[in-house]
Design a protein around this motif. Structure first.
Motif, PDB file in Angstrom:
ATOM      1  N   GLY A   1       0.825  -1.217   0.000  1.00 34.67           N
ATOM      2  CA  GLY A   1       0.000   0.000   0.000  1.00 34.67           C
ATOM      3  C   GLY A   1       0.847   1.250   0.000  1.00 34.67           C
ATOM      4  N   LYS A   2       0.437   2.220   0.790  1.00 32.35           N
ATOM      5  CA  LYS A   2       1.134   3.510   0.853  1.00 32.35           C
ATOM      6  C   LYS A   2       2.078   3.526   2.046  1.00 32.35           C
ATOM      7  N   ASN A   3       3.203   2.809   1.885  1.00 33.78           N
ATOM      8  CA  ASN A   3       4.283   2.806   2.871  1.00 33.78           C
ATOM      9  C   ASN A   3       3.925   2.062   4.153  1.00 33.78           C
ATOM     10  N   HIS A   4       3.137   0.982   4.029  1.00 38.31           N
ATOM     11  CA  HIS A   4       2.831   0.163   5.194  1.00 38.31           C
ATOM     12  C   HIS A   4       3.741  -1.069   5.182  1.00 38.31           C
ATOM     13  N   LEU A   5       4.186  -1.492   6.343  1.00 40.14           N
ATOM     14  CA  LEU A   5       5.115  -2.609   6.465  1.00 40.14           C
ATOM     15  C   LEU A   5       4.392  -3.843   6.997  1.00 40.14           C
ATOM     16  N   LYS A   6       4.445  -4.939   6.239  1.00 42.47           N
ATOM     17  CA  LYS A   6       3.900  -6.212   6.715  1.00 42.47           C
ATOM     18  C   LYS A   6       5.064  -7.088   7.145  1.00 42.47           C
ATOM     19  N   VAL A   7       4.928  -7.720   8.299  1.00 42.92           N
ATOM     20  CA  VAL A   7       5.999  -8.558   8.819  1.00 42.92           C
ATOM     21  C   VAL A   7       5.422  -9.868   9.336  1.00 42.92           C
ATOM     22  N   SER A   8       6.300 -10.831   9.514  1.00 45.43           N
ATOM     23  CA  SER A   8       5.988 -12.064  10.224  1.00 45.43           C
ATOM     24  C   SER A   8       7.114 -12.244  11.222  1.00 45.43           C
ATOM     25  N   ILE A   9       6.802 -12.118  12.515  1.00 44.74           N
ATOM     26  CA  ILE A   9       7.869 -12.126  13.524  1.00 44.74           C
ATOM     27  C   ILE A   9       7.757 -13.340  14.429  1.00 44.74           C
ATOM     28  N   TYR A  10       8.892 -13.705  14.988  1.00 40.97           N
ATOM     29  CA  TYR A  10       8.925 -14.846  15.901  1.00 40.97           C
ATOM     30  C   TYR A  10       9.914 -14.554  17.022  1.00 40.97           C
ATOM     31  N   GLU A  11       9.833 -15.365  18.055  1.00 32.94           N
ATOM     32  CA  GLU A  11      10.720 -15.249  19.199  1.00 32.94           C
ATOM     33  C   GLU A  11      11.487 -16.563  19.318  1.00 32.94           C
ATOM     34  N   GLN A  12      12.787 -16.475  19.532  1.00 35.56           N
ATOM     35  CA  GLN A  12      13.587 -17.693  19.615  1.00 35.56           C
ATOM     36  C   GLN A  12      13.050 -18.624  20.709  1.00 35.56           C
ATOM     37  N   GLY A  13      12.928 -19.877  20.339  1.00 31.87           N
ATOM     38  CA  GLY A  13      12.441 -20.858  21.289  1.00 31.87           C
ATOM     39  C   GLY A  13      10.939 -21.039  21.263  1.00 31.87           C
ATOM     40  N   ILE A  14      10.229 -20.209  20.479  1.00 34.07           N
ATOM     41  CA  ILE A  14       8.771 -20.295  20.389  1.00 34.07           C
ATOM     42  C   ILE A  14       8.403 -20.545  18.928  1.00 34.07           C
ATOM     43  N   ALA A  15       7.650 -21.589  18.679  1.00 35.90           N
ATOM     44  CA  ALA A  15       7.377 -21.995  17.303  1.00 35.90           C
ATOM     45  C   ALA A  15       6.419 -21.053  16.587  1.00 35.90           C
ATOM     46  N   ARG A  16       5.458 -20.503  17.302  1.00 36.55           N
ATOM     47  CA  ARG A  16       4.401 -19.737  16.651  1.00 36.55           C
ATOM     48  C   ARG A  16       4.924 -18.406  16.117  1.00 36.55           C
ATOM     49  N   LYS A  17       4.584 -18.111  14.886  1.00 38.91           N
ATOM     50  CA  LYS A  17       4.913 -16.809  14.275  1.00 38.91           C
ATOM     51  C   LYS A  17       3.652 -15.948  14.274  1.00 38.91           C
ATOM     52  N   PHE A  18       3.860 -14.639  14.342  1.00 41.75           N
ATOM     53  CA  PHE A  18       2.738 -13.710  14.317  1.00 41.75           C
ATOM     54  C   PHE A  18       2.900 -12.736  13.150  1.00 41.75           C
ATOM     55  N   ASN A  19       1.843 -12.640  12.344  1.00 42.36           N
ATOM     56  CA  ASN A  19       1.832 -11.600  11.322  1.00 42.36           C
ATOM     57  C   ASN A  19       1.589 -10.251  11.975  1.00 42.36           C
ATOM     58  N   GLY A  20       2.205  -9.220  11.403  1.00 44.06           N
ATOM     59  CA  GLY A  20       2.024  -7.874  11.927  1.00 44.06           C
ATOM     60  C   GLY A  20       1.924  -6.859  10.812  1.00 44.06           C
ATOM     61  N   ILE A  21       1.239  -5.757  11.079  1.00 46.98           N
ATOM     62  CA  ILE A  21       1.142  -4.644  10.134  1.00 46.98           C
ATOM     63  C   ILE A  21       1.587  -3.381  10.863  1.00 46.98           C
ATOM     64  N   ALA A  22       2.510  -2.653  10.258  1.00 48.06           N
ATOM     65  CA  ALA A  22       3.013  -1.392  10.826  1.00 48.06           C
ATOM     66  C   ALA A  22       2.671  -0.283   9.832  1.00 48.06           C
ATOM     67  N   PHE A  23       1.581   0.438  10.107  1.00 48.98           N
ATOM     68  CA  PHE A  23       1.111   1.451   9.170  1.00 48.98           C
ATOM     69  C   PHE A  23       2.106   2.616   9.089  1.00 48.98           C
ATOM     70  N   ARG A  24       2.355   3.038   7.844  1.00 50.48           N
ATOM     71  CA  ARG A  24       3.225   4.183   7.540  1.00 50.48           C
ATOM     72  C   ARG A  24       4.629   4.032   8.136  1.00 50.48           C
ATOM     73  N   GLN A  25       5.138   2.789   8.179  1.00 53.01           N
ATOM     74  CA  GLN A  25       6.488   2.551   8.690  1.00 53.01           C
ATOM     75  C   GLN A  25       7.337   1.767   7.688  1.00 53.01           C
ATOM     76  N   GLY A  26       7.047   1.966   6.406  1.00 51.69           N
ATOM     77  CA  GLY A  26       7.771   1.234   5.370  1.00 51.69           C
ATOM     78  C   GLY A  26       9.259   1.509   5.346  1.00 51.69           C
ATOM     79  N   GLU A  27       9.677   2.678   5.883  1.00 54.46           N
ATOM     80  CA  GLU A  27      11.098   3.028   5.854  1.00 54.46           C
ATOM     81  C   GLU A  27      11.938   2.099   6.732  1.00 54.46           C
ATOM     82  N   VAL A  28      11.309   1.313   7.606  1.00 55.31           N
ATOM     83  CA  VAL A  28      12.051   0.391   8.481  1.00 55.31           C
ATOM     84  C   VAL A  28      12.453  -0.879   7.728  1.00 55.31           C
ATOM     85  N   PHE A  29      11.898  -1.071   6.531  1.00 55.93           N
ATOM     86  CA  PHE A  29      12.099  -2.321   5.793  1.00 55.93           C
ATOM     87  C   PHE A  29      13.575  -2.645   5.599  1.00 55.93           C
TER      88      PHE A  29
END
Length: 534
Positions: free
Chosen positions: A466-494
């Motif tokens: 979209g317009k500079n929105h960041l989609k991520v899939s993050i995880y924590e070491q030792g934990i199997a489950r991943k979580f999708n995330g959306i960071a609106f207007r934070q595309g510059e972090v990519f």
């Protein structure tokens, strides 16, 4: 909330917690005058502002009165031809229509002159408002406003639609109508509470809690039409009210006529609701285009201003900007630069504007200090409106800047995210989320919780959408489950995500429905990059 009884009242609101409407000053006079109008078959006009609070208030009171009186109409002033509040044109329309009683909702507390004018036409007024009064209380039959200094009503933060509901509640009590017959109108109150950004505490929490139940269990045809055209099929939250329902209702008054919004909310015909909902959705699409183009122009104007960095407020004026979206633009500018913001345009012979504040700063008081430059103004702590002569815009800019500079704490001008708790991703389970949902409805005074988790990693699927929105899939070491995330207007972090491993995130937890599959998602408010990948 520290006791069992307090917790019970919070998690299981009861309609018994609603205050007696007759505690509100002038409520007895308002009910008596309406009963007189019904008995004598006078024509009543329900009059309201063109925003969500005003139009939903008109719909609510009109729907109730329609059940007891047939000489009834409603009126929404034209944003461009008449402006905010009670207008001479509206009163003349009422007089020509043989109206003898006007019930004004979400406006009127500062319209003493117009109410005096109506009296010369033989028209009485009942004012139902929640804005701060001026120095003079209008000489109406009744003025219902908990913010009146002489009003003992215990809850002061009802929206205009909430005041309208208290009037309906009082009428129902007077007529021995069971509360269950007026309770379905609370969906409209919930929409107003969400849209008008009033505290969702006290009586507002009770009204919103029951209103959301009705929105989800049996949405009225007009609201269902909005949800259908927006493609919403999941259970609604206050967030959906704010970002799906409210913008579309508002768009009618911004682009065409607020009367269409009332028509949408009062119709009982699904086909009519569908046609009206489609039209209002089209207005919303047009509103978005105007919003984007004017925001771009406003940002360019700020970019050319060499003295901008040294000021603590923003005042922008362009005579050709669309009056219907300047409030939205003011919100965007205030959010971007963390400064109280006023955006003005030309309307007839006057400049008219919308003000938006930053957290913790009372913009209404700052505007009050500019009163000698203004033709008219009104509002509350975080939002206000005003009109003035165009040649006074520069003087207003200077005086507003002075008022803000003298009173704003430095902390208000820095973007802040208040974190409620630090948790691990492994703590986020379906059970945990179901407990969180019991805190709903969220809003001012009961904000959606913000959680923080440190040292998580992107799984490599990050992308900008979209317009500079960041989609991520993050995880924590030792934990199997991943979580999708959306960071609106934070595309510059990519790019940073690709070069670093550990990141800290703060976020809301929400449900995301895609192709009829619902999963938990992180709405990421901020990302802090930690260290480079080894």
């Amino acid at each position: 909330i520290k006791t069992f009884d307090e917790a019970k009242a919070f998690f299981r609101p009861s309609l018994d917690m609603l205050h007696d409407p007759f505690l509100m000053k002038d409520m007895d006079k308002a009910v008596s005058r309406i009963e007189q109008a019904v008995q004598q078959r006078e024509k009543i006009l329900v009059y309201g502002d063109y925003d969500v609070d005003g139009t939903s208030a008109v719909a609510l009171v009109y729907l109730f009165l329609k059940g007891i009186h047939d000489r009834l109409d409603y009126y929404i002033p034209d944003r461009y031809a008449e402006g905010y509040g009670i207008s001479r044109k509206g009163i003349d329309h009422a007089a020509a229509s043989n109206v003898t009683l006007i019930i004004a909702l979400d406006c009127g507390i500062k319209a003493a002159d117009m109410i005096d004018y109506a009296a010369t036409k033989g028209i009485d007024f009942i004012v139902c408002d929640h804005h701060l009064p001026g120095k003079v209380i209008p000489d109406a039959v009744a003025v219902l406003d908990p913010k009146r200094p002489d009003c003992p009503y215990p809850f002061k933060e009802l929206p205009g639609c909430g005041i309208g509901f208290k009037l309906v509640q009082a009428m129902a009590q007077e007529r021995k109508i069971p509360f269950g017959e007026v309770e379905p109108l609370l969906d409209l109150a919930a929409i107003a509470i969400g849209a008008d950004i009033v505290p969702i505490t006290g009586e507002n929490r009770v009204l919103a809690w029951y209103g959301m139940k009705h929105l989800n269990s049996a949405p009225r045809p007009g609201i269902k039409a909005i949800l259908d055209v927006a493609g919403v099929t999941k259970e609604l939250s206050i967030t959906d009210v704010v970002f799906v329902i409210a913008p579309r209702i508002n768009a009618a008054g911004r682009i065409k006529s607020g009367r269409q919004a009332v028509e949408l909310m009062v119709t009982e015909c699904p086909d009519q609701a569908k046609d009206n909902g489609t039209g209002i959705n089209n207005y919303n699409m047009e509103r978005k285009k105007l919003d984007e183009s004017i925001t771009e122009e406003a940002m360019a104007m700020i970019g050319r201003d060499e003295g901008f960095e040294n000021r603590k407020s923003v005042v922008l004026y362009h005579p050709d900007w669309h009056k219907g979206v300047i409030g939205i633009v003011a919100s965007r500018i205030a959010d971007r630069f963390h400064r109280p913001t006023v955006v003005l345009t030309r309307s007839g012979a006057q400049a008219c504007g919308s003000a938006r504040s930053v957290k913790g700063f009372d913009v209404y008081q700052a505007i009050s200090s500019c009163e000698y430059l203004l033709s008219q103004f009104g509002g509350h702590m975080y939002a206000a409106g005003m009109t003035l002569d165009p040649e006074k815009v520069d003087a207003f800019r200077d005086r507003f800047e002075q008022a803000v500079s003298e009173t704003i704490p430095e902390s208000c001008m820095t973007r802040q995210i208040e974190i409620d708790a630090e948790i691990r991703l492994g703590d986020i389970t379906d059970k945990f989320f179901s407990i969180l949902k019991q805190f709903e409805p969220f809003g001012p005074g009961n904000d959606l919780p913000v959680f923080r988790t440190d040292k998580v990693r992107d799984s490599g699927f990050a992308r900008v959408v979209g317009k500079n929105h960041l989609k991520v899939s993050i995880y924590e070491q030792g934990i199997a489950r991943k979580f999708n995330g959306i960071a609106f207007r934070q595309g510059e972090v990519f790019d940073d995500l690709r070069d670093h491993s550990d990141i800290d995130v703060c976020y809301h937890i929400e449900e995301n429905t895609f192709r009829e599959h619902t999963s938990l998602q992180l709405n990421i408010k901020d990302i802090r990059v930690k260290q480079k990948a080894s």
